[in-house]
Design a protein around this motif. Structure first.
Motif, PDB file in Angstrom:
ATOM      1  N   PHE A 194       0.796  -1.223   0.000  1.00 11.56           N
ATOM      2  CA  PHE A 194       0.000   0.000   0.000  1.00 11.56           C
ATOM      3  C   PHE A 194       0.829   1.273   0.000  1.00 11.56           C
ATOM      4  CE2 PHE A 194      -2.886  -3.014   2.231  1.00 11.56           C
ATOM      5  CZ  PHE A 194      -3.805  -3.124   1.210  1.00 11.56           C
ATOM      6  N   SER A 195       2.044   1.232   0.506  1.00 15.88           N
ATOM      7  CA  SER A 195       2.825   2.459   0.598  1.00 15.88           C
ATOM      8  C   SER A 195       4.312   2.157   0.556  1.00 15.88           C
ATOM      9  CB  SER A 195       2.477   3.219   1.883  1.00 15.88           C
ATOM     10  OG  SER A 195       2.780   2.434   3.007  1.00 15.88           O
ATOM     11  N   CYS A 196       5.076   3.205   0.285  1.00 13.79           N
ATOM     12  CA  CYS A 196       6.528   3.065   0.222  1.00 13.79           C
ATOM     13  C   CYS A 196       7.162   4.423   0.495  1.00 13.79           C
ATOM     14  CB  CYS A 196       6.963   2.524  -1.130  1.00 13.79           C
ATOM     15  SG  CYS A 196       6.401   3.500  -2.532  1.00 13.79           S
ATOM     16  N   ALA A 197       8.420   4.416   0.884  1.00 13.59           N
ATOM     17  CA  ALA A 197       9.152   5.650   1.151  1.00 13.59           C
ATOM     18  C   ALA A 197      10.640   5.387   0.986  1.00 13.59           C
ATOM     19  CB  ALA A 197       8.855   6.152   2.561  1.00 13.59           C
ATOM     20  N   VAL A 198      11.396   6.453   0.776  1.00 16.42           N
ATOM     21  CA  VAL A 198      12.851   6.395   0.662  1.00 16.42           C
ATOM     22  C   VAL A 198      13.432   7.350   1.698  1.00 16.42           C
ATOM     23  CG1 VAL A 198      14.827   6.795  -0.864  1.00 16.42           C
ATOM     24  CG2 VAL A 198      12.701   5.904  -1.811  1.00 16.42           C
ATOM     25  N   ASN A 199      14.529   6.939   2.364  1.00 17.25           N
ATOM     26  CA  ASN A 199      15.126   7.802   3.387  1.00 17.25           C
ATOM     27  C   ASN A 199      15.861   8.984   2.763  1.00 17.25           C
ATOM     28  OD1 ASN A 199      17.493   6.549   2.485  1.00 17.25           O
ATOM     29  ND2 ASN A 199      18.187   5.962   4.519  1.00 17.25           N
ATOM     30  N   ASP A 200      16.324   9.908   3.612  1.00 18.91           N
ATOM     31  CA  ASP A 200      16.912  11.153   3.137  1.00 18.91           C
ATOM     32  C   ASP A 200      18.130  10.976   2.234  1.00 18.91           C
ATOM     33  OD1 ASP A 200      15.069  12.864   4.326  1.00 18.91           O
ATOM     34  OD2 ASP A 200      16.207  13.020   6.189  1.00 18.91           O
ATOM     35  N   ASP A 201      18.970   9.976   2.507  1.00 20.95           N
ATOM     36  CA  ASP A 201      20.162   9.826   1.667  1.00 20.95           C
ATOM     37  C   ASP A 201      19.970   8.839   0.511  1.00 20.95           C
ATOM     38  OD1 ASP A 201      20.446   7.266   2.748  1.00 20.95           O
ATOM     39  OD2 ASP A 201      22.228   7.757   3.923  1.00 20.95           O
ATOM     40  N   GLY A 202      18.775   8.261   0.380  1.00 20.99           N
ATOM     41  CA  GLY A 202      18.486   7.368  -0.739  1.00 20.99           C
ATOM     42  C   GLY A 202      19.041   5.970  -0.600  1.00 20.99           C
ATOM     43  N   SER A 203      19.583   5.612   0.578  1.00 21.24           N
ATOM     44  CA  SER A 203      20.199   4.292   0.744  1.00 21.24           C
ATOM     45  C   SER A 203      19.202   3.209   1.144  1.00 21.24           C
ATOM     46  CB  SER A 203      21.312   4.361   1.790  1.00 21.24           C
ATOM     47  OG  SER A 203      20.772   4.696   3.057  1.00 21.24           O
ATOM     48  N   LYS A 204      18.100   3.610   1.782  1.00 20.12           N
ATOM     49  CA  LYS A 204      17.120   2.630   2.259  1.00 20.12           C
ATOM     50  C   LYS A 204      15.724   3.030   1.818  1.00 20.12           C
ATOM     51  CE  LYS A 204      19.742   1.235   6.290  1.00 20.12           C
ATOM     52  NZ  LYS A 204      20.752   2.220   6.544  1.00 20.12           N
ATOM     53  N   GLY A 205      14.896   2.014   1.618  1.00 22.06           N
ATOM     54  CA  GLY A 205      13.491   2.224   1.320  1.00 22.06           C
ATOM     55  C   GLY A 205      12.667   1.392   2.283  1.00 22.06           C
ATOM     56  N   ILE A 206      11.387   1.684   2.348  1.00 24.46           N
ATOM     57  CA  ILE A 206      10.488   0.885   3.171  1.00 24.46           C
ATOM     58  C   ILE A 206       9.202   0.679   2.392  1.00 24.46           C
ATOM     59  CG2 ILE A 206       9.588   2.871   4.454  1.00 24.46           C
ATOM     60  CD1 ILE A 206       9.456   0.903   6.914  1.00 24.46           C
ATOM     61  N   ILE A 207       8.659  -0.543   2.478  1.00 24.97           N
ATOM     62  CA  ILE A 207       7.404  -0.887   1.812  1.00 24.97           C
ATOM     63  C   ILE A 207       6.429  -1.344   2.892  1.00 24.97           C
ATOM     64  CG2 ILE A 207       6.458  -2.096  -0.162  1.00 24.97           C
ATOM     65  CD1 ILE A 207       9.158  -3.383  -0.589  1.00 24.97           C
ATOM     66  N   GLY A 208       5.175  -0.931   2.780  1.00 22.84           N
ATOM     67  CA  GLY A 208       4.157  -1.364   3.727  1.00 22.84           C
ATOM     68  C   GLY A 208       2.976  -1.971   3.007  1.00 22.84           C
ATOM     69  N   GLY A 209       2.380  -2.983   3.608  1.00 21.55           N
ATOM     70  CA  GLY A 209       1.232  -3.642   3.011  1.00 21.55           C
ATOM     71  C   GLY A 209       0.589  -4.622   3.969  1.00 21.55           C
ATOM     72  N   HIS A 210      -0.181  -5.560   3.420  1.00 20.07           N
ATOM     73  CA  HIS A 210      -0.921  -6.521   4.253  1.00 20.07           C
ATOM     74  C   HIS A 210      -0.016  -7.359   5.136  1.00 20.07           C
ATOM     75  CE1 HIS A 210      -5.155  -6.977   2.355  1.00 20.07           C
ATOM     76  NE2 HIS A 210      -4.856  -5.724   2.604  1.00 20.07           N
ATOM     77  N   ARG A 211       1.139  -7.761   4.626  1.00 22.65           N
ATOM     78  CA  ARG A 211       1.987  -8.707   5.342  1.00 22.65           C
ATOM     79  C   ARG A 211       2.801  -8.091   6.456  1.00 22.65           C
ATOM     80  NH1 ARG A 211       6.301 -11.365   2.291  1.00 22.65           N
ATOM     81  NH2 ARG A 211       6.911 -12.742   3.922  1.00 22.65           N
ATOM     82  N   ALA A 212       3.483  -7.017   6.147  1.00 26.50           N
ATOM     83  CA  ALA A 212       4.423  -6.411   7.095  1.00 26.50           C
ATOM     84  C   ALA A 212       4.998  -5.146   6.478  1.00 26.50           C
ATOM     85  CB  ALA A 212       5.556  -7.382   7.411  1.00 26.50           C
ATOM     86  N   ALA A 213       5.824  -4.479   7.238  1.00 25.06           N
ATOM     87  CA  ALA A 213       6.650  -3.405   6.696  1.00 25.06           C
ATOM     88  C   ALA A 213       8.033  -4.000   6.471  1.00 25.06           C
ATOM     89  CB  ALA A 213       6.714  -2.242   7.658  1.00 25.06           C
ATOM     90  N   MET A 214       8.619  -3.722   5.318  1.00 19.28           N
ATOM     91  CA  MET A 214       9.944  -4.240   4.996  1.00 19.28           C
ATOM     92  C   MET A 214      10.894  -3.091   4.739  1.00 19.28           C
ATOM     93  SD  MET A 214       9.892  -7.289   2.262  1.00 19.28           S
ATOM     94  CE  MET A 214       9.110  -8.818   2.598  1.00 19.28           C
TER      95      MET A 214
END
Length: 197
Positions: free
Chosen positions: A49-69
């Motif tokens: 359902f959603s995603c984001a990238v951190n300030d320096d572009g090294s990490k991302g996060i994905i969120g949905g039904h299963r978990a946040a990764m």
């Protein structure tokens, strides 16, 4: 959903048909006229359902039904799985901390996965949130039809907005100083709020 930092982006898509699988794509945009895909993450095995990238572009996060990764933005590998399913994920600006809509609450984790703070007050799923006032506050909207303002450091629920016509809030946004807030909900209403007036 798309999240962009400088020249790196992560995009999550939902499959059509009967499949609950989604994919996340990492994009490199080092030449703004020529974006190219550099990873596909297809091991989530549920809707995102959603995603984001951190300030320096090294990490991302994905969120949905299963978990946040938490993922490595260089290759899409999973760095950490956090929480249960969530509709909304983000990074705290100018920080490595993560914010997740975890059911009816917002949770803040450090990048190692340690819970730092829980923000409670909603009675149904948090759909979206944003930081405001130079990261001193979190503004959230939920399926319970309320907008809530939380103190980032103490977790205190400072303010709740409810209108008898409001329904499930799907998106909230604010300018960085918190002078103006806009929120939309599923009954087609757009709320523009000017705090203090």
């Amino acid at each position: 959903t798309t999240s962009l930092f400088g020249y790196k982006a992560v995009v999550s898509t939902q499959s059509t048909g009967d499949s609950d699988n989604s994919e996340a794509y990492g994009w490199s945009c080092t030449d703004p006229t020529e974006a190219k895909e550099y990873f596909i993450k297809s091991d989530y095995h549920s809707r995102m359902f959603s995603c984001a990238v951190n300030d320096d572009g090294s990490k991302g996060i994905i969120g949905g039904h299963r978990a946040a990764m938490l993922i490595n933005m260089d290759d899409g590998s999973t760095l950490k799985k956090l929480a249960n399913g969530c509709f909304w994920v983000d990074f705290v600006p100018q920080s490595t901390d993560l914010l997740l809509g975890d059911g009816s609450r917002i949770v803040r984790y450090n990048e190692e996965g340690t819970l730092i703070m829980s923000y409670t007050g909603h009675t149904d799923e948090v759909q979206y949130a944003c930081t405001m006032n130079s990261n001193r506050h979190i503004l959230s909207g939920a399926e319970d039809g309320t907008l809530r303002l939380f103190d980032m450091e103490t977790g205190e629920n400072l303010y709740a907005f409810f209108n008898h016509r409001s329904e499930n809030f799907k998106c909230v946004a604010s300018n960085s100083t918190g002078d103006v807030v806009v929120a939309i909900n599923t009954n087609g209403m757009i709320y523009t709020l000017v705090p203090g007036q």
